[in-house]
Structures are given as C-alpha cells and as structure tokens.
Design a protein around this motif. Structure first.
Motif, PDB file in Angstrom:
ATOM      1  N   GLY A 103      -5.597 -14.342  28.867  1.00 34.45           N
ATOM      2  CA  GLY A 103      -5.323 -14.008  27.473  1.00 34.45           C
ATOM      3  C   GLY A 103      -6.602 -13.824  26.695  1.00 34.45           C
ATOM      4  N   PRO A 104      -6.559 -13.061  25.585  1.00 29.62           N
ATOM      5  CA  PRO A 104      -7.754 -12.849  24.767  1.00 29.62           C
ATOM      6  C   PRO A 104      -8.173 -14.127  24.052  1.00 29.62           C
ATOM      7  CG  PRO A 104      -5.829 -11.898  23.695  1.00 29.62           C
ATOM      8  CD  PRO A 104      -5.390 -12.333  25.050  1.00 29.62           C
ATOM      9  N   ALA A 105      -9.436 -14.177  23.675  1.00 30.93           N
ATOM     10  CA  ALA A 105      -9.978 -15.383  23.042  1.00 30.93           C
ATOM     11  C   ALA A 105      -9.426 -15.594  21.643  1.00 30.93           C
ATOM     12  CB  ALA A 105     -11.502 -15.291  22.983  1.00 30.93           C
ATOM     13  N   ASP A 106      -8.915 -14.499  20.966  1.00 29.29           N
ATOM     14  CA  ASP A 106      -8.448 -14.666  19.595  1.00 29.29           C
ATOM     15  C   ASP A 106      -7.004 -15.179  19.524  1.00 29.29           C
ATOM     16  OD1 ASP A 106      -7.217 -12.458  20.626  1.00 29.29           O
ATOM     17  OD2 ASP A 106      -7.896 -11.066  19.065  1.00 29.29           O
ATOM     18  N   GLU A 107      -6.404 -15.460  20.679  1.00 33.02           N
ATOM     19  CA  GLU A 107      -5.068 -16.047  20.659  1.00 33.02           C
ATOM     20  C   GLU A 107      -5.131 -17.478  20.148  1.00 33.02           C
ATOM     21  OE1 GLU A 107      -3.133 -15.860  24.393  1.00 33.02           O
ATOM     22  OE2 GLU A 107      -2.581 -13.742  24.208  1.00 33.02           O
ATOM     23  N   ALA A 108      -3.976 -18.018  19.806  1.00 29.48           N
ATOM     24  CA  ALA A 108      -3.926 -19.406  19.344  1.00 29.48           C
ATOM     25  C   ALA A 108      -4.410 -20.326  20.447  1.00 29.48           C
ATOM     26  CB  ALA A 108      -2.496 -19.763  18.940  1.00 29.48           C
ATOM     27  N   PRO A 109      -5.094 -21.379  20.072  1.00 30.02           N
ATOM     28  CA  PRO A 109      -5.592 -22.311  21.092  1.00 30.02           C
ATOM     29  C   PRO A 109      -4.459 -22.838  21.963  1.00 30.02           C
ATOM     30  CG  PRO A 109      -6.559 -22.796  18.946  1.00 30.02           C
ATOM     31  CD  PRO A 109      -5.477 -21.780  18.713  1.00 30.02           C
ATOM     32  N   THR A 110      -4.765 -22.997  23.230  1.00 26.98           N
ATOM     33  CA  THR A 110      -3.756 -23.472  24.181  1.00 26.98           C
ATOM     34  C   THR A 110      -3.612 -24.992  24.152  1.00 26.98           C
ATOM     35  OG1 THR A 110      -5.383 -23.654  25.962  1.00 26.98           O
ATOM     36  CG2 THR A 110      -4.258 -21.535  25.682  1.00 26.98           C
ATOM     37  N   GLY A 111      -4.565 -25.677  23.542  1.00 28.24           N
ATOM     38  CA  GLY A 111      -4.547 -27.133  23.573  1.00 28.24           C
ATOM     39  C   GLY A 111      -5.374 -27.705  24.705  1.00 28.24           C
ATOM     40  N   ASP A 112      -5.800 -26.849  25.632  1.00 27.51           N
ATOM     41  CA  ASP A 112      -6.658 -27.283  26.732  1.00 27.51           C
ATOM     42  C   ASP A 112      -8.079 -26.818  26.409  1.00 27.51           C
ATOM     43  OD1 ASP A 112      -8.107 -27.613  29.091  1.00 27.51           O
ATOM     44  OD2 ASP A 112      -6.344 -27.273  30.355  1.00 27.51           O
ATOM     45  N   PRO A 113      -9.006 -27.727  26.111  1.00 25.29           N
ATOM     46  CA  PRO A 113     -10.366 -27.308  25.730  1.00 25.29           C
ATOM     47  C   PRO A 113     -11.045 -26.480  26.790  1.00 25.29           C
ATOM     48  CG  PRO A 113     -10.027 -29.642  25.261  1.00 25.29           C
ATOM     49  CD  PRO A 113      -8.854 -29.188  26.060  1.00 25.29           C
ATOM     50  N   ALA A 114     -10.797 -26.778  28.059  1.00 19.11           N
ATOM     51  CA  ALA A 114     -11.439 -26.025  29.130  1.00 19.11           C
ATOM     52  C   ALA A 114     -10.945 -24.587  29.156  1.00 19.11           C
ATOM     53  CB  ALA A 114     -11.185 -26.704  30.475  1.00 19.11           C
ATOM     54  N   VAL A 115      -9.636 -24.393  29.033  1.00 20.37           N
ATOM     55  CA  VAL A 115      -9.063 -23.041  29.039  1.00 20.37           C
ATOM     56  C   VAL A 115      -9.553 -22.255  27.834  1.00 20.37           C
ATOM     57  CG1 VAL A 115      -6.927 -21.710  28.906  1.00 20.37           C
ATOM     58  CG2 VAL A 115      -7.051 -23.744  30.369  1.00 20.37           C
ATOM     59  N   ASP A 116      -9.548 -22.852  26.667  1.00 21.36           N
ATOM     60  CA  ASP A 116     -10.015 -22.151  25.462  1.00 21.36           C
ATOM     61  C   ASP A 116     -11.482 -21.747  25.592  1.00 21.36           C
ATOM     62  OD1 ASP A 116      -7.502 -22.516  24.409  1.00 21.36           O
ATOM     63  OD2 ASP A 116      -8.049 -24.318  23.269  1.00 21.36           O
ATOM     64  N   ALA A 117     -12.315 -22.641  26.122  1.00 20.37           N
ATOM     65  CA  ALA A 117     -13.730 -22.324  26.292  1.00 20.37           C
ATOM     66  C   ALA A 117     -13.919 -21.207  27.305  1.00 20.37           C
ATOM     67  CB  ALA A 117     -14.487 -23.580  26.722  1.00 20.37           C
ATOM     68  N   LEU A 118     -13.141 -21.197  28.375  1.00 23.18           N
ATOM     69  CA  LEU A 118     -13.235 -20.146  29.383  1.00 23.18           C
ATOM     70  C   LEU A 118     -12.833 -18.786  28.800  1.00 23.18           C
ATOM     71  CD1 LEU A 118     -11.778 -22.025  32.481  1.00 23.18           C
ATOM     72  CD2 LEU A 118     -14.080 -21.071  32.304  1.00 23.18           C
ATOM     73  N   ARG A 119     -11.819 -18.774  27.973  1.00 30.53           N
ATOM     74  CA  ARG A 119     -11.393 -17.502  27.393  1.00 30.53           C
ATOM     75  C   ARG A 119     -12.430 -16.961  26.412  1.00 30.53           C
ATOM     76  NH1 ARG A 119      -4.825 -18.252  26.410  1.00 30.53           N
ATOM     77  NH2 ARG A 119      -4.286 -18.306  28.643  1.00 30.53           N
ATOM     78  N   ARG A 120     -13.038 -17.859  25.640  1.00 32.75           N
ATOM     79  CA  ARG A 120     -14.109 -17.400  24.747  1.00 32.75           C
ATOM     80  C   ARG A 120     -15.280 -16.854  25.554  1.00 32.75           C
ATOM     81  NH1 ARG A 120     -12.712 -22.142  21.963  1.00 32.75           N
ATOM     82  NH2 ARG A 120     -14.469 -23.278  22.883  1.00 32.75           N
ATOM     83  N   ALA A 121     -15.620 -17.539  26.649  1.00 37.03           N
ATOM     84  CA  ALA A 121     -16.721 -17.080  27.497  1.00 37.03           C
ATOM     85  C   ALA A 121     -16.395 -15.732  28.128  1.00 37.03           C
ATOM     86  CB  ALA A 121     -17.014 -18.120  28.577  1.00 37.03           C
ATOM     87  N   ALA A 122     -15.148 -15.542  28.571  1.00 36.55           N
ATOM     88  CA  ALA A 122     -14.749 -14.262  29.169  1.00 36.55           C
ATOM     89  C   ALA A 122     -14.812 -13.133  28.147  1.00 36.55           C
ATOM     90  CB  ALA A 122     -13.342 -14.385  29.747  1.00 36.55           C
ATOM     91  N   ALA A 123     -14.415 -13.413  26.908  1.00 37.54           N
ATOM     92  CA  ALA A 123     -14.469 -12.397  25.861  1.00 37.54           C
ATOM     93  C   ALA A 123     -15.911 -12.022  25.546  1.00 37.54           C
ATOM     94  CB  ALA A 123     -13.755 -12.900  24.610  1.00 37.54           C
ATOM     95  N   LEU A 124     -16.808 -13.002  25.460  1.00 35.47           N
ATOM     96  CA  LEU A 124     -18.220 -12.724  25.198  1.00 35.47           C
ATOM     97  C   LEU A 124     -18.840 -11.920  26.334  1.00 35.47           C
ATOM     98  CD1 LEU A 124     -19.337 -16.169  23.733  1.00 35.47           C
ATOM     99  CD2 LEU A 124     -19.130 -13.997  22.494  1.00 35.47           C
ATOM    100  N   ARG A 125     -18.448 -12.255  27.549  1.00 33.60           N
ATOM    101  CA  ARG A 125     -18.988 -11.518  28.702  1.00 33.60           C
ATOM    102  C   ARG A 125     -18.508 -10.063  28.678  1.00 33.60           C
ATOM    103  NH1 ARG A 125     -16.937 -10.519  33.812  1.00 33.60           N
ATOM    104  NH2 ARG A 125     -18.496 -10.251  35.463  1.00 33.60           N
ATOM    105  N   ALA A 126     -17.213  -9.868  28.384  1.00 36.32           N
ATOM    106  CA  ALA A 126     -16.683  -8.499  28.329  1.00 36.32           C
ATOM    107  C   ALA A 126     -17.351  -7.699  27.219  1.00 36.32           C
ATOM    108  CB  ALA A 126     -15.160  -8.554  28.107  1.00 36.32           C
ATOM    109  N   GLU A 127     -17.615  -8.351  26.076  1.00 37.43           N
ATOM    110  CA  GLU A 127     -18.288  -7.673  24.976  1.00 37.43           C
ATOM    111  C   GLU A 127     -19.711  -7.284  25.357  1.00 37.43           C
ATOM    112  OE1 GLU A 127     -19.734  -8.715  20.408  1.00 37.43           O
ATOM    113  OE2 GLU A 127     -18.183  -9.927  21.391  1.00 37.43           O
ATOM    114  N   ALA A 128     -20.412  -8.160  26.066  1.00 38.60           N
ATOM    115  CA  ALA A 128     -21.777  -7.854  26.487  1.00 38.60           C
ATOM    116  C   ALA A 128     -21.799  -6.688  27.473  1.00 38.60           C
ATOM    117  CB  ALA A 128     -22.430  -9.094  27.099  1.00 38.60           C
ATOM    118  N   LEU A 129     -20.850  -6.653  28.392  1.00 39.00           N
ATOM    119  CA  LEU A 129     -20.805  -5.564  29.363  1.00 39.00           C
ATOM    120  C   LEU A 129     -20.431  -4.241  28.693  1.00 39.00           C
ATOM    121  CD1 LEU A 129     -19.067  -7.316  32.403  1.00 39.00           C
ATOM    122  CD2 LEU A 129     -21.470  -6.661  32.197  1.00 39.00           C
TER     123      LEU A 129
END
Length: 426
Positions: free
Chosen positions: A390-416
């Motif tokens: 899921g995209p990073a701008d979705e509502a937080p899932t409640g799992d800090p690890a999952v939310d951090a991974l999605r933010r990292a994936a979005a930043l990586r996709a933006e950089a590429l």
C-alpha cells in the motif's frame, strides 16, 4: 564447555542448538565439516604455539614477574612482593572433579595464609543449563588481603597501552565466566554444601571443617603475644578469635573475587609482557543474566524426536564420517537455532546455520538490529510484501514496522522516478 564457548552461549542464550550440542560434548567442527559447511575461523597451529610460548614466559620464575605486573597496575600503595614471596601450590589431581576440589582447597589455604599466591591453570566448575562445565583460567592470583584476581594471557599485541577492542571485549567476556565460577567457590569456603552437593563441594566442606578444627586447636596453644600480633594484622582473624565467627567463617568473609581482571599481552611488537586491568562488571552481569535464562538441556533433549543422534558414524580409523548428510541435516534441524551474523566468529556451525537461514528467507541473516526493528515480520518475503502492499499516504496500519517500511518504499520509488536512467534494484 570451555569459557570461550560459555561466553558465546551467554551472548546468544536463545540458541538451543548450541546449548544442546555443547552440553552433549558434540564436536561442532567435525559436524560442520560433515554437513559441508566447515567453520572458517580458529587459531592456526603457529599462533597456538606462539601463545603457549608467550604464556610460559609470563609465568617463568614461579610467576614472580606476573605478580609484579599485577602489583604495578594496582597502584594501591601496598608493599611489592619480595623474592620467594609468591606461593605456587600444586593443583594436580585425578579427573576434573578432583582438580576442582584441589583448586578450591588451594584457594582456601592461600586466602588463610595471607600472602601472595599464583594458581597456574586452576580448574573451577559452573552449572550451565543443568549441566556442569569445568573451566580452566590461565591463572588466578591470591592477594595478601584474601582477594582473588583472574589473569587472562593473550598473544595479541598491546601497542602503547591499548589493544584491538574486539579482542579485548572477547577476553573480558571470557574472564567474566571465570569470575562467575570463582565467586561460587568464594561463597562456598567455610560453608558446608546444602542438599548433598557435588563431589567437589563435599571435599571442600570436609577439608574446611578439618582445617577449622586444627586452626582453633593451634590458636588455643599459641602464646598470647602471638595471638595479639595476628589479631592486629587481620580483622577477620581477630573476629574469629574473639568468638564472633569461626576461623572457617573468617576465611569465607575474606575470600572475594575482584571485578578487575589482569589482561597480559605482548608489549608493542616484542615478546615482552605488559598488562592492564580490565573491569568486567558489565560483562559479569550480562553473563550471569544470560546463563540464568538458558533452558535446561534436559528440556531441550526431551523435545527432540525419538532416536535423534548427532553420531557421524566414523570409519574405524576415526577420520571419515559415513552417515548420510541428509540424516545429519535432519538431526541438526530438529533443534531450534538463533542465528545472527555474530555467530560466524564464535560458532563452528555458523556457516550451516547461515545457509539454512538464507534459504528460508529469515531476516535474522541480516543482523539482530534489523530483526529487532522488524517486529513480527520474520521473513524477507513478509517484509517486501508489507512494504509494497500500500502507498505511504494511507492511514497508519498500527504496526510501526509496516508503516516505516511503506514510507521507505515510497521514498525509494520517488528517488528512482527522479532519475529515469537509474536501474531499479532486484
């Protein structure tokens, strides 16, 4: 088990595989070789010989130079040991139990004597997950005040008063195991074993009782002037003579293990010894806590499938294993492991455990730090799925690890996306 193995086990108490194999006395190096994943660490024969030669030089002349080094590093204003002032008791005895009892006896006698003493390769025991481990420090020095110092002799150099931090840390963890075992001996001096005790404890208790009786008899026959001089020299003995404690109890009060160990290494690039005191209180607390957390070996063995064995079925010459690799692999996999990259420098089975961990896609292969940050995500596939679902701008899932991974994936996709010429990682 030796102190090196115990230090490594205490650093990774969740590894049931190592606890069981070490407790059963299995040759992990031969087992790893038979599994096709030999260990890639260890000491060469040349380094081993050099270490033995250096240790012999350090302990020459009855350990006088070694005790002198210790006295210089203490800087406590006490009188240095004179010629012939260091006692070197004989510690030979049949079997590990006998050597353990003889060491305890020598420690008690040296403590009561109130003089410098050097115990060369004493043997002490420690209960590890319900199994006794016999440990052999390089040396233990008994001070005139009754305290004991562990001596660890290493062949790596100490340049300008400092050495490789990783090697010093390993030596400190190893010395902490010796210190923990010696604290057990110090607590037992002058006290009979409870609940029967083991062979070493029984020998210690009987000998302590006999010595206490002899000491009280000798004290009753001693001239008054002699007793007064001894009383003024040692408060513990004074309390014993006044009747508040027995002589054996006085020795128990005096006996204590110092939390600073003496690390002896070659000075600079020579073969001359130099030394520094290393405080091991932190390592001692961690080792005590981790060993207390170990699951008892009987419980680990009881959970194994019936007939599990690690026998290599060697040929008659004892060199070639004939047991199929598939059977060995199944036996090893029947015991849970807790692999981490740090195991590569401490465990002979680390290469096998790493290969199995990678094949299963477990995040432990990436390090304990990453494993701790990922929470309930235990495999690489689960991590990638959580990051890309899921995209990073979705509502937080409640799992800090999952939310951090999605933010990292979005930043990586933006950089590429900002660099079309970049090649995406696969």
């Amino acid at each position: 088990m030796d102190a090196r193995a115990l230090a490594a086990l205490a650093a990774n108490p969740g590894c049931r595989r190592r606890a069981l194999l070490d407790g059963a006395g299995v040759d992990k190096g031969a087992l790893a070789q038979a599994l096709g994943a030999p260990a890639n660490f260890g000491q060469s024969q040349f380094a081993h010989q050099r270490g033995n030669s250096f240790e012999a030089r350090v302990k020459a002349d009855g350990g006088a130079d070694l005790v002198r080094l210790l006295h210089e590093r203490l800087r406590d204003g006490s009188e240095p040991p004179g010629p012939g002032a260091v006692a070197t008791p004989d510690l030979t005895a049949p079997g590990p139990q006998g050597r353990t009892a003889r060491t305890a006896l020598a420690l008690r006698e040296a403590t009561e004597a109130g003089r410098w003493a050097l115990l060369d390769h004493p043997m002490v025991s420690l209960d590890v997950a319900g199994s006794p481990a016999f440990l052999e420090p390089d040396a233990v020095v008994v001070h005139p005040d009754g305290s004991w110092t562990v001596v660890e002799i290493k062949s790596f150099p100490m340049i300008d008063g400092s050495a490789d931090p990783a090697k010093v840390g390993a030596a400190a963890r190893q010395s902490a195991v010796y210190t923990l075992a010696l604290e057990r001996v110090a607590s037992m001096i002058g006290r009979p074993p409870e609940g029967g005790g083991d062979t070493a404890e029984a020998v210690e208790a009987v000998d302590v009782a006999e010595t206490a009786s002899a000491a009280m008899t000798a004290d009753a026959a001693a001239p008054a002037g002699t007793k007064e001089a001894a009383t003024s020299a040692d408060p513990a003995e004074a309390a014993a003579r006044e009747g508040s404690v027995t002589p054996a109890e006085a020795a128990s009060v005096r006996a204590r293990v110092r939390h600073q160990v003496l690390l002896v290494c070659p000075k600079d690039f020579s073969n001359l010894p130099t030394a520094e005191l290393v405080d091991v209180r932190k390592q001692l607390a961690a080792t005590r806590r981790q060993l207390d957390r170990l699951t008892r070996i009987e419980e680990i063995a009881a959970a194994l499938p019936e007939g599990t064995t690690f026998d290599l079925r060697l040929t008659d010459d004892g060199r070639v294993p004939t047991r199929p690799v598939e059977e060995l692999t199944a036996a090893v996999d029947a015991v849970d492991a807790a692999y981490a990259p740090e195991c590569l420098s401490t465990c002979e089975l680390a290469a096998h455990c790493r290969a199995r961990s990678r094949a299963a896609g477990r995040v432990e292969a990436l390090g304990r730090g990453i494993r701790g940050e990922l929470g309930g995500l235990t495999t690489v596939d689960a991590v990638l799925t959580a990051a890309m679902n899921g995209p990073a701008d979705e509502a937080p899932t409640g799992d800090p690890a999952v939310d951090a991974l999605r933010r990292a994936a979005a930043l990586r996709a933006e950089a590429l996306a900002s660099r079309p010429e970049a090649v995406a990682c696969r």
